[in-house]
Design an enzyme around this catalytic site. Structure first.
Site, mmCIF file in Angstrom:
data_model
loop_
_atom_site.group_PDB
_atom_site.id
_atom_site.type_symbol
_atom_site.label_atom_id
_atom_site.label_comp_id
_atom_site.label_asym_id
_atom_site.label_seq_id
_atom_site.Cartn_x
_atom_site.Cartn_y
_atom_site.Cartn_z
ATOM 1 N N LEU A 101 -6.846 1.214 -2.746
ATOM 2 C CA LEU A 101 -6.994 2.912 -2.315
ATOM 3 C C LEU A 101 -5.272 3.647 -3.089
ATOM 4 C CD1 LEU A 101 -8.317 2.899 1.216
ATOM 5 C CD2 LEU A 101 -8.945 2.908 -1.456
ATOM 6 N N CYS A 102 -4.240 3.103 -3.408
ATOM 7 C CA CYS A 102 -2.948 4.253 -3.195
ATOM 8 C C CYS A 102 -3.675 4.652 -4.540
ATOM 9 C CB CYS A 102 -1.769 3.080 -4.009
ATOM 10 S SG CYS A 102 -0.693 3.393 -3.172
ATOM 11 N N MET A 138 4.883 3.495 -1.157
ATOM 12 C CA MET A 138 4.478 2.237 -1.046
ATOM 13 C C MET A 138 5.309 1.986 -2.208
ATOM 14 S SD MET A 138 2.753 1.848 1.960
ATOM 15 C CE MET A 138 2.141 0.052 0.953
ATOM 16 N N ASP A 153 11.713 -17.000 -5.829
ATOM 17 C CA ASP A 153 11.333 -17.506 -6.334
ATOM 18 C C ASP A 153 12.700 -18.237 -7.517
ATOM 19 O OD1 ASP A 153 9.631 -18.490 -8.611
ATOM 20 O OD2 ASP A 153 10.546 -17.351 -9.678
#
Length: 185
Positions: A101-102, A138, A153
């Protein structure tokens, strides 16, 4: 606040002093739900194009010795800070593909900064700007999150006890909901 954030916010009604002081605006309702409570993508077609900026931050907490390896360029996988910076920028550009939905956005700029802030803590700040119909909160949050995951990582062989946290929106400007600044805690 970083220099890039100050430069990007210079053209908005939000200024660096306001960001440091803290303020907020609120909006009511959940815009991604229709009247029946079903998820929907917000229609931004009628919204005006404005300049929007979002600043997010987060941190990776680790052993002080791990942070020394990072800052000393001694992690076997390579330059952690440069790699995490690029990963964060790439993630901001792909947010519309990662978050349901972005809206996909043509971002104007992204800055990701990684700096040791205290013993065993690597602070991450992302500043994203766009001239468009929807904000970039976002995108800034995604940039911080992926930069932090990249640090993990690249350093997990040296420190599996690292903790990613404190990811949050610090400020945003532009758009119908107005300016927002996180209140100091």
């Amino acid at each position: 606040m970083n220099e890039m954030a100050e430069d990007l916010l210079a053209g908005s009604s939000m200024n660096a002093e306001d960001l440091r002081a803290g303020s907020s605006s609120t909006t009511a309702g959940l815009t991604h739900l229709d009247s029946a409570g079903r998820a929907r993508m917000v229609d931004v077609g009628e919204k005006p194009v404005t300049h929007r900026v979002a600043v997010a931050s987060g941190a990776v907490h680790m052993k002080p010795s791990t942070l020394e390896l990072i800052t000393g360029g001694k992690i076997a996988k390579g330059d952690v800070l440069a790699t995490a910076r690029i990963a964060g920028i790439m993630a901001a550009k792909k947010t519309g593909e990662l978050i349901p939905l972005c809206h996909p956005l043509g971002i104007d700029s992204v800055s990701v900064e990684l700096e040791p802030s205290e013993p065993g803590t690597l602070a991450i700040t992302a500043t994203v700007s766009v001239t468009g119909k929807t904000g970039v909160e976002m995108e800034a949050l995604t940039a911080v999150s992926v930069a932090a995951l990249t640090v993990y990582d690249m350093c997990k062989a040296a420190d599996k006890d690292m903790v990613i946290g404190d990811v949050r929106l610090e400020a945003k400007s532009g758009g119908r909901s107005g300016d927002y600044r996180r209140q100091p805690s």
